[in-house]
Design an enzyme around this catalytic site. Structure first.
Site, PDB file in Angstrom:
ATOM      1  N   TYR A 175     123.869 -21.157  63.847  1.00 30.87           N
ATOM      2  CA  TYR A 175     122.579 -21.569  63.521  1.00 30.87           C
ATOM      3  C   TYR A 175     121.537 -20.666  64.115  1.00 30.87           C
ATOM      4  O   TYR A 175     122.011 -19.762  64.968  1.00 30.87           O
ATOM      5  CB  TYR A 175     122.507 -22.970  63.984  1.00 30.87           C
ATOM      6  CG  TYR A 175     123.433 -23.892  63.005  1.00 30.87           C
ATOM      7  CD1 TYR A 175     123.243 -23.932  61.828  1.00 30.87           C
ATOM      8  CD2 TYR A 175     124.110 -24.701  63.816  1.00 30.87           C
ATOM      9  CE1 TYR A 175     124.174 -25.007  60.869  1.00 30.87           C
ATOM     10  CE2 TYR A 175     124.680 -25.862  62.916  1.00 30.87           C
ATOM     11  CZ  TYR A 175     124.915 -25.591  61.602  1.00 30.87           C
ATOM     12  OH  TYR A 175     125.759 -26.663  60.963  1.00 30.87           O
ATOM     13  N   ARG A 227     124.435 -25.473  74.162  1.00 28.59           N
ATOM     14  CA  ARG A 227     125.622 -25.135  73.429  1.00 28.59           C
ATOM     15  C   ARG A 227     125.709 -23.841  72.827  1.00 28.59           C
ATOM     16  O   ARG A 227     125.006 -23.314  72.147  1.00 28.59           O
ATOM     17  CB  ARG A 227     125.941 -26.271  72.419  1.00 28.59           C
ATOM     18  CG  ARG A 227     127.367 -26.505  71.761  1.00 28.59           C
ATOM     19  CD  ARG A 227     127.732 -27.541  70.766  1.00 28.59           C
ATOM     20  NE  ARG A 227     129.071 -27.876  70.891  1.00 28.59           N
ATOM     21  CZ  ARG A 227     129.893 -28.453  69.841  1.00 28.59           C
ATOM     22  NH1 ARG A 227     129.122 -28.917  68.784  1.00 28.59           N
ATOM     23  NH2 ARG A 227     131.049 -28.871  70.152  1.00 28.59           N
ATOM     24  N   GLY A 318     136.197 -35.264  70.375  1.00 24.11           N
ATOM     25  CA  GLY A 318     135.484 -35.617  69.201  1.00 24.11           C
ATOM     26  C   GLY A 318     136.341 -36.429  68.052  1.00 24.11           C
ATOM     27  O   GLY A 318     135.977 -37.651  67.959  1.00 24.11           O
ATOM     28  N   ARG A 319     137.075 -35.819  67.642  1.00 25.24           N
ATOM     29  CA  ARG A 319     137.943 -36.352  66.516  1.00 25.24           C
ATOM     30  C   ARG A 319     138.651 -37.700  66.876  1.00 25.24           C
ATOM     31  O   ARG A 319     138.644 -38.675  66.250  1.00 25.24           O
ATOM     32  CB  ARG A 319     139.174 -35.337  65.982  1.00 25.24           C
ATOM     33  CG  ARG A 319     138.412 -34.072  65.407  1.00 25.24           C
ATOM     34  CD  ARG A 319     139.750 -33.134  64.735  1.00 25.24           C
ATOM     35  NE  ARG A 319     140.504 -32.856  65.996  1.00 25.24           N
ATOM     36  CZ  ARG A 319     140.371 -31.799  66.670  1.00 25.24           C
ATOM     37  NH1 ARG A 319     138.997 -30.873  66.381  1.00 25.24           N
ATOM     38  NH2 ARG A 319     141.223 -31.432  67.479  1.00 25.24           N
TER      39      ARG A 319
END
Length: 394
Positions: A175, A227, A318-319
């Site tokens: 990004y 991050r 996370g997952r």
């Protein structure tokens, strides 16, 4: 409570904020915000189900301005009108002592004119991403760069006013912050590009803007994290040597933490296949004063404890947190045998996973993600949700 695990111990940041344990929920795109970026009741329900265990819950990313929007169903912090909804989100997350962290970003070139309602994407330079159907962005002007920096500062102020405990600047997953740092997307020859020092300038200025907003607005300690993705495979692109120099600079910026975005905690270099040392270990050596959050393929308490044993301060789950929202609580209660490691389609309603989120997960499966997330039905589906926005953009 099982306090033998190091990840269950509390930690106090430089800012003065104390978190109850070393477990973080990383930012995971769920696509359930309203079209204009407001918080939805579906999101609040999801956060209500999944919070309360981890020391920190980092939200899905929120854009800081209209040209920063990267996908539909994305959260926004680009205007004061979003503060009431964000306040509901922060209050929902802050259960049982969990700290609420708002991740903020601009997508830069990782969007398209359809999502931007006819506007051309923007970036450091007019260089398209190396992905199918990528649009060529236009380079931000000097004035637009300064305004974007100010937008990050304004977004940080709104997060404080909404009651969040911190902000994470999203400088990973290709990004805009990463686009300025990358020699692939940044071909500028002014103060914002060219040398490594110049390519660091934009993210460093954004950090300073966020810090100034905290100094001006916060009435109590407030967390600021950053991050990053340690490498790119593009040529030219970010290599680990660049990142280590950047992290050395960031180590002097008084940040509360660095969040290292990877699909596997122990991943070695994507570019130098002869070097088997995990990238997180290399980063750890040059960041002695700034805690690290490491993420990627952590499922069991043993996986999480291995991260602690390596001297990494925080582990992100996370997952596994999607299919088991009470992971931390079950470890604390000594009932690890009841932790759920598989997800049935019959569990979706119970877990607050609505159609946009589920369709997003299916799309990741179709993209052939390399880290697997088990969904048990007649046909097993697999997706990578720690790197969900990376996969979605590629």
């Amino acid at each position: 409570m099982n306090m033998t695990y190091q990840f269950l111990k509390s930690y106090t940041f430089k800012s003065g904020v104390t978190v109850k344990n070393r477990v973080a929920i990383p930012p995971m795109t769920e696509g359930m915000s309203l079209e204009n970026g407001e918080v939805s009741t579906d999101e609040l329900n999801y956060f209500n189900i999944h919070t309360g265990g981890a020391g920190m819950f980092i939200t899905p990313v929120a854009n800081v301005n209209a040209l920063g929007k990267g996908f539909e169903g994305e959260l926004s912090v680009a205007d004061d009108k979003f503060i009431p909804g964000l306040a509901k989100m922060a209050a929902t997350i802050k259960q049982n002592g969990t700290k609420a962290i708002l991740q903020i970003f601009s997508a830069g070139r990782m969007t398209n004119s359809r999502i931007l309602r006819g506007h051309q994407p923007v970036s450091a330079s007019a260089v398209p991403a190396l992905r199918p159907h990528a649009e060529t962005p236009r380079a931000l002007s000097e004035d637009e760069i300064e305004q974007t920096i100010a937008d990050f500062g304004a977004a940080t102020k709104r997060a404080i006013l909404a009651g969040f405990d911190g902000v994470e600047l999203h400088g990973a997953n290709t990004y805009l912050l990463q686009q300025f740092f990358s020699p692939h997307s940044n071909r500028r020859n002014d103060q914002w590009g060219g040398s490594l020092e110049n390519r660091m300038r934009f993210p460093m200025r954004v950090i300073e803007a966020a810090q100034q907003a905290i100094a001006d607005t916060a009435t109590s300690p407030f967390i600021l994290g950053y991050r990053l993705s340690p490498e790119e495979i593009e040529e030219p692109g970010i290599r680990i040597e660049d990142t280590l120099k950047f992290v050395t600079k960031l180590n002097d910026m008084n940040l509360d933490y660095l969040h290292i975005s990877m699909g596997n905690v122990w991943r070695p270099s994507l570019n130098n296949h002869d070097d088997k040392e995990p990238l997180i270990t290399k980063i750890q050596r040059v960041s002695p004063d700034t805690p690290l959050i490491s993420v990627g393929n952590v499922n069991t308490p043993a996986d999480a404890e291995k991260v602690m044993e390596a001297g990494i301060t925080f582990v992100a789950i996370g997952r596994e947190s999607i299919r088991e929202p009470h992971w931390v609580q079950k470890v604390e209660a000594g009932t690890e045998q009841s932790i759920r490691y598989n997800l049935s389609l019959a569990d979706l309603e119970e877990l607050g996973i609505k159609t946009p989120f589920f369709e997003f997960l299916k799309k990741m499966n179709d993209a052939g993600a390399d880290q697997k997330f088990d969904v048990n039905d007649a046909q097993t589906k697999t997706v990578d949700t720690d790197r969900i926005d990376v996969a979605f953009r590629k």
